[in-house]
Design an enzyme around this catalytic site. Sequence first.
Site: not given
Length: 229
Positions: A187, A203
């Site tokens: 992301h 992440c």
Amino acid sequence: MLNRRLFLACFAAGLAAGCQSGSSAGRLPPRPGSRAVARAPAAKDSISPDFVQMYRAMPEEPFPVPAVDISKIDPVYYRRQVDYSSSEPAGTIVVDTPNRFLYLTMENGKAMRYGVGIGRAGFAWGGRARIAAKRPWPKWFPPAEMIEREPKLEKYRGGMEPGLENPLGARALYIYEGNKDTLYRLHGTSATWSIGKAVSSGCVRMLHQDVIDLYNRVPNGTPIVVRQV
């Protein structure tokens, strides 16, 4: 298959899907035989105009993305095409966790390389999976465990609206093992200081300009390999 022990530890902690930054952990040692990584940020007057253009402002986005002050980032983490010897087929995403790189393999021994921020110590993960979905400017849903620890996030239980303050940023690529969502994402981020560091809750974060570039290059179903060593 994903490393089950690490995955379950992250999942139980409720942090994997959070993708929020925390206190920065120290740099992990590079794996044997890996190339040396530069440390010092670039002086502004020594930065190539090509990189300035690469990390330009993007007012055409639904939420205008500001230009990156790349003088604050180690030049080794600028996006670039590099020589890359790999047994993975072209079109594979390879995350080199210790060295904070993400590679998109290409034909003829080449790859597009991006600098990334990765999960801090204790929330690292590794294995093989695939990109099952891609979303521009996605909503962010904090896990119930995170809301329990941080009650101020209760207002986002139904999802945080897209925008630059959203932890998933301009794009999110969703990592699945088979048909199961691993809760890990690739992301975007506005936190330039986090590139090259271990800061997130599991992440893999990229500069907005980089995650947009990657998003445009890979289709759903793209294989991803995350290497711990």
